[in-house]
Design an enzyme around this catalytic site. Structure first.
Site, short mmCIF file in Angstrom:
data_model
loop_
_atom_site.label_atom_id
_atom_site.label_comp_id
_atom_site.label_asym_id
_atom_site.label_seq_id
_atom_site.Cartn_x
_atom_site.Cartn_y
_atom_site.Cartn_z
N HIS A 343 66.08 30.49 26.35
CA HIS A 343 64.76 29.91 26.67
C HIS A 343 64.93 28.73 27.64
CE1 HIS A 343 60.74 28.11 25.99
NE2 HIS A 343 60.41 29.29 25.50
N ILE A 349 64.17 25.16 28.90
CA ILE A 349 63.02 24.38 28.42
C ILE A 349 62.98 24.50 26.90
CG2 ILE A 349 60.50 24.16 28.40
CD1 ILE A 349 60.46 25.35 31.20
N GLY A 352 57.96 24.89 22.93
CA GLY A 352 56.93 23.97 22.44
C GLY A 352 56.80 23.98 20.94
N VAL A 353 57.00 25.17 20.34
CA VAL A 353 56.88 25.25 18.87
C VAL A 353 57.96 24.41 18.19
CG1 VAL A 353 55.72 27.48 18.83
CG2 VAL A 353 58.22 27.40 18.89
N GLU A 357 57.68 21.41 15.67
CA GLU A 357 58.47 21.43 14.45
C GLU A 357 59.18 20.10 14.23
OE1 GLU A 357 60.65 22.54 11.02
OE2 GLU A 357 58.83 23.39 11.92
#
Length: 440
Positions: A343, A349, A352-353, A357
């Site tokens: 990723h 990057i 976003g999750v 978290e």
């Protein structure tokens, strides 16, 4: 500048009609404890509370309004200007309508009512925001800036330019030092009234605004001066009122400013933008300082408090815990993170999750500080208002902030943010369900 917080000694009330909609409203000032802040309370809406903060500002034309949920309060700037002039930090303002009463269009009635209530010093130290580097907001030819100053208080310079619009107003310049003991806000600034040009006033009334006002009860400026029986209270009353508004808007910071404020043709939206940038600057400087402090909790202690382990432990250390109200943590993002392998291989990057978290994990640490939650495990229940504002890449240091909105025996509600340097990378409202920790 006094180093202590202040509230008022006794409740005081006043009544009038709102400026824009003309709705009758009763307003009462009440004392509040230290660190409470300024809060409006709508008694007509089940005592719904709206803290005075720029994050609660809602869009309105030619006025400052704040809103939380369905409860809002319009035209708070004149009242807030008087509160700032009295250096009041903690106050409850009850009202039974949607708008602060306009009174005579100035801040003097509010100033005098608060003076009658008496100003009470509190033992808690007063917070203040010191302008460290210049902040400049521009929009077309208008400008408002906050500049560093060696002087202890806030100095304001405002230039109003109606050249080519109103020969009566023309160009006006005013300076005022809010914290100078020889400066007299009650005489120099507070009596100045909100004003409107004749064409603006007529158009507004056609649109249904100001239904209760006439040229005798409001300062409306025509080609030759004030209309009706009105007269200027000062030759430069318009610029003084603009300064009054600016002082009120800047108190959305929730703390006094040490710095020099310079404005040219600035209005409420630009004032709000300046407040947001000042908060952003202050928060970034504070987080940078915290990042270099010794840890409150390092990863070994986090192991004892959290069920997460590599590769899902996304908090490296906790640098600040304020009771069960606020925690600040650090996540150092390196190229060795396993998620960067896919990723994305050529443009790494952080998902976003996983940023969310990390914020949720820090929230769990904060929730664990509550005595009610001993032996409980916070399980993610819902995410609201999630915004991913900046990509997080290898080499970044994520500064995580978790603030408690509400912690109860079964539910915990947190407001979380993540910063990279001065930039907000992500934010979210996170709710947890508390379950028994089987490891206990």
């Amino acid at each position: 500048m006094d180093s202590h917080q202040h509230t008022i000694s006794t409740p005081q009330s006043m009544s009038g009609r709102g400026l824009f909609h003309g709705v009758p409203v009763n307003l009462t000032f009440l004392p509040a404890p230290a660190n409470h802040g300024i809060v409006f309370r709508r008694t007509d809406l089940n005592n719904a509370e709206i803290p005075v903060s720029v994050e609660h500002v809602t869009k309105r034309v030619r006025r400052t309004a704040i809103k939380v949920g369905e409860a809002s309060v319009d035209t708070i700037e004149h009242c807030m200007s008087a509160v700032a002039a009295h250096a009041i930090d903690n106050l409850i303002i009850e009202l039974d309508g949607p708008e602060v009463p306009a009174m005579d269009g100035s801040s003097l009635p509010f100033y005098e009512t608060l003076l009658k209530a008496g100003i009470a010093k509190q033992d808690t130290p007063r917070r203040r925001l010191v302008v460290k580097t210049p902040v400049v907001i521009r929009e077309d030819d208008a400008m408002v800036a906050a500049l560093p100053s060696p002087d202890p208080g806030m100095q304001v310079v405002y230039e109003l330019d109606y050249t080519g619009v109103s020969k009566v107003i023309g160009r006006q310049l005013k300076t005022f030092d809010l914290d100078d003991p020889e400066a007299d806000y009650a005489k120099e600034i507070a009596p100045s009234r909100t004003f409107s040009l004749e064409a603006e006033a007529m158009a507004a009334q056609k649109a249904g605004l100001f239904p209760h006002l006439t040229v005798d009860t409001a300062l409306v400026i025509g080609d030759d001066g004030p209309l009706g029986t009105n007269e200027f209270r000062f030759d430069d009353e318009p610029v003084r009122h603009k300064m009054l508004d600016l002082i009120g808007d800047l108190y959305l910071l929730g703390a006094p400013i040490q710095g020099r404020i310079v404005a040219y043709k600035s209005g409420h939206p630009m004032n709000h933008r300046l407040v947001r940038e000042l908060i952003k600057q202050h928060e970034a400087a504070r987080l940078k300082d915290l990042a270099h402090h010794h840890s409150v909790l390092d990863v070994r202690r986090l192991f004892r408090m959290m069920p997460h382990r590599y590769p899902m432990l996304l908090v490296d250390r906790v640098v600040e815990i304020v009771g069960d109200q606020r925690a600040v943590g650090v996540k150092n993002v390196t190229i060795n993170e396993p998620f960067f392998q896919g990723h994305y291989p050529n443009t790494p990057i952080m998902p976003g999750v996983l940023v969310v978290e990390a914020m949720a994990q820090l929230s769990g640490v904060l929730i664990g500080q509550s005595l009610e939650q001993v032996g409980k495990l916070p399980v993610l229940l819902s995410l609201d208002r999630v915004k991913l504002r900046k990509p997080v890449t290898p080499g970044d240091q994520l500064m995580l902030i978790a603030e408690a909105v509400k912690i109860r025996s079964r539910i915990a509600h947190m407001h979380c943010r993540a910063y990279v340097a001065e930039e907000l990378a992500a934010e979210a409202q996170v709710k947890f369900m508390m379950v028994d920790d089987e490891a206990e």
